[in-house]
Write a protein that holds these residues in place. Structure first.
Motif, PDB file in Angstrom:
ATOM      1  N   SER A  94     -22.920 -57.033   1.582  1.00  0.00           N
ATOM      2  CA  SER A  94     -22.729 -57.332   3.004  1.00  0.00           C
ATOM      3  C   SER A  94     -23.098 -56.119   3.851  1.00  0.00           C
ATOM      4  O   SER A  94     -23.803 -56.248   4.864  1.00  0.00           O
ATOM      5  CB  SER A  94     -21.272 -57.739   3.251  1.00  0.00           C
ATOM      6  N   PHE A  95     -22.642 -54.941   3.446  1.00  0.00           N
ATOM      7  CA  PHE A  95     -22.984 -53.712   4.170  1.00  0.00           C
ATOM      8  C   PHE A  95     -24.500 -53.503   4.173  1.00  0.00           C
ATOM      9  O   PHE A  95     -25.093 -53.235   5.212  1.00  0.00           O
ATOM     10  CB  PHE A  95     -22.285 -52.509   3.524  1.00  0.00           C
ATOM     11  N   HIS A 109     -31.823 -52.316   1.099  1.00  0.00           N
ATOM     12  CA  HIS A 109     -31.948 -52.956  -0.206  1.00  0.00           C
ATOM     13  C   HIS A 109     -30.756 -52.456  -1.025  1.00  0.00           C
ATOM     14  O   HIS A 109     -30.275 -51.342  -0.800  1.00  0.00           O
ATOM     15  CB  HIS A 109     -33.279 -52.527  -0.838  1.00  0.00           C
ATOM     16  N   PRO A 110     -30.238 -53.245  -1.970  1.00  0.00           N
ATOM     17  CA  PRO A 110     -29.129 -52.750  -2.800  1.00  0.00           C
ATOM     18  C   PRO A 110     -29.424 -51.400  -3.470  1.00  0.00           C
ATOM     19  O   PRO A 110     -28.542 -50.557  -3.598  1.00  0.00           O
ATOM     20  CB  PRO A 110     -28.939 -53.856  -3.842  1.00  0.00           C
ATOM     21  N   THR A 111     -30.683 -51.161  -3.843  1.00  0.00           N
ATOM     22  CA  THR A 111     -31.050 -49.876  -4.434  1.00  0.00           C
ATOM     23  C   THR A 111     -30.918 -48.756  -3.410  1.00  0.00           C
ATOM     24  O   THR A 111     -30.552 -47.629  -3.752  1.00  0.00           O
ATOM     25  CB  THR A 111     -32.474 -49.923  -5.011  1.00  0.00           C
ATOM     26  N   ASP A 112     -31.188 -49.053  -2.144  1.00  0.00           N
ATOM     27  CA  ASP A 112     -31.034 -48.045  -1.096  1.00  0.00           C
ATOM     28  C   ASP A 112     -29.574 -47.604  -1.004  1.00  0.00           C
ATOM     29  O   ASP A 112     -29.284 -46.412  -0.870  1.00  0.00           O
ATOM     30  CB  ASP A 112     -31.476 -48.593   0.258  1.00  0.00           C
ATOM     31  N   VAL A 144     -37.995 -45.758  -2.147  1.00  0.00           N
ATOM     32  CA  VAL A 144     -36.603 -45.778  -1.662  1.00  0.00           C
ATOM     33  C   VAL A 144     -36.419 -44.693  -0.607  1.00  0.00           C
ATOM     34  O   VAL A 144     -35.860 -44.939   0.469  1.00  0.00           O
ATOM     35  CB  VAL A 144     -35.600 -45.582  -2.828  1.00  0.00           C
ATOM     36  N   LEU A 145     -36.890 -43.488  -0.905  1.00  0.00           N
ATOM     37  CA  LEU A 145     -36.726 -42.384   0.048  1.00  0.00           C
ATOM     38  C   LEU A 145     -37.481 -42.629   1.348  1.00  0.00           C
ATOM     39  O   LEU A 145     -36.980 -42.312   2.430  1.00  0.00           O
ATOM     40  CB  LEU A 145     -37.167 -41.069  -0.594  1.00  0.00           C
ATOM     41  N   LEU A 203     -35.266 -45.263   8.176  1.00  0.00           N
ATOM     42  CA  LEU A 203     -34.046 -45.782   8.804  1.00  0.00           C
ATOM     43  C   LEU A 203     -33.145 -44.666   9.342  1.00  0.00           C
ATOM     44  O   LEU A 203     -32.122 -44.935   9.965  1.00  0.00           O
ATOM     45  CB  LEU A 203     -33.265 -46.641   7.806  1.00  0.00           C
ATOM     46  N   GLY A 204     -33.514 -43.427   9.090  1.00  0.00           N
ATOM     47  CA  GLY A 204     -32.727 -42.294   9.579  1.00  0.00           C
ATOM     48  C   GLY A 204     -31.503 -41.979   8.740  1.00  0.00           C
ATOM     49  O   GLY A 204     -30.562 -41.349   9.223  1.00  0.00           O
ATOM     50  N   HIS A 205     -31.517 -42.391   7.467  1.00  0.00           N
ATOM     51  CA  HIS A 205     -30.356 -42.175   6.599  1.00  0.00           C
ATOM     52  C   HIS A 205     -30.495 -40.957   5.686  1.00  0.00           C
ATOM     53  O   HIS A 205     -29.492 -40.469   5.152  1.00  0.00           O
ATOM     54  CB  HIS A 205     -30.094 -43.405   5.733  1.00  0.00           C
TER      55      HIS A 205
END
Length: 157
Positions: free
Chosen positions: A27-28, A35-38, A74-75, A81-83
């Motif tokens: 959900s988050f 993506h779940p891997t993210d 992934v990176l 996304l700024g994460h």
């Protein structure tokens, strides 16, 4: 129906908990375009920071069980996304270090913070003997799962 016994009841509770936590994480991730891997990557990077281990793309790839091209993808997504921030290691300019941004930390704390707070309060309310039993159980379960994750039923990848 016969009582399955305390061991099997506990295993069913543990399975139900993992399903609920997976649904919460999904959900988050969905709410924030991940993506779940993210999400797993962010957790791995935060864990490395807590352990004061330099987070590199190689470390992340090993933690996620993906190759360098997958790690780069992934990176790239997380950076867009700024994460996550990539920075050159000041001691070895050839090495890239990874850092979760304050924005990503705040996002995670906003969503998971109340859950973590309640869980911490629950554990803090246990006696030292109860905490030791819970920590021992969880540690041993992680070892058991890791042993089975390396087994013949693991998908090729």
């Amino acid at each position: 129906m016969d009582d399955p016994g305390p061991g099997l009841r506990t295993v069913h509770q543990l399975r139900a908990l993992t399903v609920e936590l997976d649904l919460l994480a999904a959900s988050f991730a969905q709410r924030h375009g991940l993506h779940p891997t993210d999400l797993r990557a962010l957790i791995a990077l935060l864990d490395a920071a807590r352990a004061e281990v330099p987070a590199t793309p190689g470390l992340l790839g090993r933690e996620l069980g993906i190759n360098s091209a997958g790690t780069t993808a992934v990176l790239d997504r997380l950076e867009r996304l700024g994460h996550v921030r990539r920075a050159r290691d000041p001691h070895d300019r050839r090495r890239v270090l990874l850092e979760v941004t304050e924005r990503a930390v705040a996002l995670g704390q906003g969503f998971f913070g109340p859950l973590i707070g309640e869980a911490v309060a629950l554990v803090d309310g246990l006696s030292a003997v109860e905490r030791a039993a819970v920590e021992g159980f969880l540690s041993t379960m992680r070892e058991i799962v890791a042993r089975h994750a390396d087994g013949p039923h693991r998908p090729a990848g």
